[in-house]
Each structure stands twice: as structure tokens, then as C-alpha cells.
Design an enzyme around this catalytic site. Structure first.
Site, mmCIF file in Angstrom:
data_model
loop_
_atom_site.group_PDB
_atom_site.id
_atom_site.type_symbol
_atom_site.label_atom_id
_atom_site.label_comp_id
_atom_site.label_asym_id
_atom_site.label_seq_id
_atom_site.Cartn_x
_atom_site.Cartn_y
_atom_site.Cartn_z
ATOM 1 N N ARG A 149 0.838 -1.211 0.000
ATOM 2 C CA ARG A 149 0.000 0.000 0.000
ATOM 3 C C ARG A 149 0.869 1.255 0.000
ATOM 4 O O ARG A 149 0.563 2.251 0.660
ATOM 5 C CB ARG A 149 -0.960 0.013 1.192
ATOM 6 C CG ARG A 149 -1.899 -1.169 1.256
ATOM 7 C CD ARG A 149 -2.856 -1.208 0.072
ATOM 8 N NE ARG A 149 -3.754 -2.349 0.192
ATOM 9 C CZ ARG A 149 -3.506 -3.558 -0.322
ATOM 10 N NH1 ARG A 149 -2.363 -3.778 -0.982
ATOM 11 N NH2 ARG A 149 -4.367 -4.544 -0.182
ATOM 12 N N GLU A 155 -5.136 3.889 5.662
ATOM 13 C CA GLU A 155 -4.780 3.845 4.251
ATOM 14 C C GLU A 155 -5.027 5.173 3.551
ATOM 15 O O GLU A 155 -4.199 5.619 2.758
ATOM 16 C CB GLU A 155 -5.573 2.742 3.527
ATOM 17 C CG GLU A 155 -5.059 1.336 3.785
ATOM 18 C CD GLU A 155 -5.617 0.348 2.772
ATOM 19 O OE1 GLU A 155 -5.984 0.775 1.649
ATOM 20 O OE2 GLU A 155 -5.694 -0.848 3.090
ATOM 21 N N SER A 165 -11.371 -0.182 2.734
ATOM 22 C CA SER A 165 -10.566 -0.514 3.917
ATOM 23 C C SER A 165 -9.862 0.734 4.422
ATOM 24 O O SER A 165 -9.080 1.346 3.699
ATOM 25 C CB SER A 165 -9.537 -1.587 3.569
ATOM 26 O OG SER A 165 -10.171 -2.784 3.181
#
Length: 342
Positions: free
Chosen positions: A168, A338, A242
């Protein structure tokens, strides 16, 4: 001068649907629109924010600068040989819908992206986050991209090594955060495609559907089914998918935690570390389904924070910090958001 909108509302340009406004905003429909906007004397010296689908951003305030609304379209396909392998090179404009591109390539018999179906956002944002799901990440299919280099004042081509992809993560979230504006991305999809089905949840879904030899369309459909079953549609409930990254811990930390929590969910990584399931950690702390005013934790997936209407980004981030502190207090593990928080 460039065509700039002033006091531009950003509520429909972020999937949490938080109300905020940009001092200036412009619609980028061609790569050349970028330098034209940046050279406008009205915005010189102001911060710049690039927005595609707005599915990976939390707007906590008005943005006192220039927002580039990325809308560059177009998809082309070519055949090539890369590192001795036959591939289909698929190039897409940064403003193309990510899920739209995945759907299009699968339908055209160009497999390779099907595990990444139904991820919200645009093509240009995908490499920034190195998006991934069900055993595949962008880096596994990435060939190159074109971007405007604000430091050099020119368009440049970047290959995988230039992008420093991680979990990520990429150079675009670190050293290149205020430097590169991605205009198009090229993916190398293998001509000798083999299905990627080792991810446990995907394998279970295919087994439940009695599919032993899945096609790319089978995998696409299975991923869509799974995601729709456990994740809210941003069109119905404000969310950014998410919200937290799965934390990576060393083997010793994982073993110590497994001794205390026998049901600990984690996945071994090639380098010997372990990726812990952040959703499981959050769930164990009792947050799944919890509401705090108009914001809360989705009842079907503890990784997802939601705005059910009328909530504020400040409320959401307060809840996020409460979750982080609770997980750390119980497990001694830090979980990180995130989305980019503005």
C-alpha cells in the site's frame, strides 16, 4: 490563463461525501491541462491536490489551493514481449474508472486484473496506493506510467523500479508526493495467463460455486460477489473501503501474539514477516458495527469506516484514533490509515 473554478465544492469528489471546498479547481481532461493550470499566476505558490475518484482521501477542511480533478480518458491495447514473455500492454488514461478498466479487459479476453475488481477510484490513483486484493497488487501487473514532473516542468515515463512499490505504498506517497501527477498507466497482462486463486477467501468462494478451473471471468465474478457481500457501496454509504492497513510484524511478535490469542489471523510473507488482519484486531476490540453519531464502523467489516450522512471528517478521525489506541493497548500493534488525510 487556465479555466479555474473558485470556491469549488468537493462533496461529490470524495467517497466519504464530506463537505469541503477548494479555493481553485480545474477539470483535467488532457495531460496538457496540467501545466496550463499550474502556470496560471493565480495559483503559483499554492498547494496542489490531485483528485480522481476521491476514494482514498479524507477531507477534514477546505483546501486553500488548487485541486486538479483528473478526468483524462482513453484505453489502448498493444501486444509486446517484456522480459522474454508475451504480454498485452493495456494503457489507460488516469481519469478512467479502475473497476471499469478491469471489467473491460476481462470482457475483451485480456486477463490479469480480475482479482482487483470493484476497487473504487481511478486508474491514475491505483499506483499511488499500489492497490491490491485477493493475491494481486498493482506492482504484479505494472509496466510503466506517464506523469507530469512538477520539479522538472515536463512529462516523464516511470518504470516499476522508479515507483518503489511497497505494501500500500509507493514513491508517490513519499518523496514524489508533491512531484508527480500521473496521467496514464500501462499494465503488462500476461498472454500465458494463469489464475491466481491461492487467497483463502477467494478459493472458498470458487469452491462454493463448484468452479474447479476458473476463467478470468469466474474470478472477476467471485471477487465482485465477495466484495459486495461485505463492503458497502460508496454510492449508498459514504466510505473509502478498507480504512486501515494490515500491519506487518516480525515472526517473533507474531508468535508471541499467537500464544496469547490462539485465533489470531495472519499471513506469512515471503520475507519471513507476517501480515496481521487489521479487521480481526479491530473486531476483537469490539468496534464492528459501533456508531459514533453519523460516523461508525461498518457492521459487516471492521476495516471499513462509514459516514451514514451528515457526519464530519473530524468525527471520523476521532473514531479512527480511538480504534488505533484500542488495538495498540490490547495487542501492542500499531495500525495505520490507508487514506490520505487532508
Amino acid at each position: 490563463m487556465a479555466s479555474l473554478d473558485t470556491h469549488y465544492p468537493l462533496g461529490r469528489h470524495n467517497t466519504f461525501r464530506f463537505e469541503a471546498a477548494a479555493r481553485y479547481a480545474t477539470h483535467v481532461r488532457t495531460p496538457e491541462d496540467i501545466p496550463a493550470a499550474l502556470d496560471d499566476p493565480r495559483v503559483r505558490g499554492l498547494p496542489v491536490l490531485v483528485l480522481g475518484g476521491g476514494s482514498n482521501v479524507v477531507l477534514t477542511r477546505d483546501f486553500d489551493g488548487l485541486v486538479l480533478l483528473m478526468e483524462i480518458p482513453g484505453v489502448t491495447v498493444a501486444q509486446a514481449t517484456v522480459d522474454g514473455r508475451a504480454v498485452n500492454l493495456v494503457t489507460a488514461g488516469g481519469g478512467e474508472s479502475w473497476h471499469g478498466l478491469v471489467s473491460q479487459t476481462v470482457a475483451q479476453g485480456l486477463p490479469g486484473l480480475e482479482n482487483l475488481a470493484l476497487i473504487p477510484g481511478t486508474v491514475g490513483a491505483a499506483p499511488i496506493q499500489n492497490i491490491g486484493a485477493y493475491g494481486i497488487e498493482i506492482k504484479d501487473r505494472f509496466h510503466s506510467l506517464r506523469a507530469y514532473d512538477r520539479h522538472a516542468g515536463e512529462f516523464v515515463a516511470l518504470r516499476a523500479a522508479d515507483c518503489a512499490f511497497g505494501y500500500r505504498d509507493s514513491i508517490f506517497k513519499r518523496a514524489g508526493a508533491d512531484r508527480y501527477i500521473i496521467t496514464e498507466v500501462t499494465f503488462a497482462l500476461p498472454a500465458d495467463w494463469q489464475p491466481e486463486t491461492h487467497y483463502a477467501e477467494l478459493a472458498r468462494e470458487l469452491t462454493a460455486q463448484h468452479i474447479a478451473k476458473p476463467t478470468a471471468q469466474d474470478i472477476f465474478d467471485a471477487v465482485v460477489t465477495i466484495r459486495r457481500r461485505k463492503l458497502p457501496d460508496p454510492a449508498d454509504i459514504g466510505n473509502a473501503g478498507s480504512f486501515f492497513k494490515n500491519p506487518i510484524v516480525d515472526a517473533a511478535t507474531r508468535e508471541a501474539l499467537a500464544g496469547r490469542f490462539p485465533n489470531l489471523v495472519g499471513y506469512a510473507q515471503p520475507d519471513g514477516t507476517y501480515k496481521l488482519a487489521a479487521g480481526w484486531l479491530i473486531d476483537q476490540c469490539g468496534f464492528k458495527g459501533r456508531q459514533s453519531g453519523a460516523v461508525g464502523v461498518y457492521e459487516k467489516q471492521a476495516l471499513v469506516l462509514v459516514n451514514r450522512g451528515g457526519g464530519s471528517a473530524v468525527e471520523l478521525m476521532t473514531l479512527a484514533r480511538e480504534i488505533q489506541d484500542s488495538v495498540y493497548a490490547r495487542f501492542g500493534v500499531r495500525i495505520e490509515p490507508e487514506p490520505v488525510v487532508i
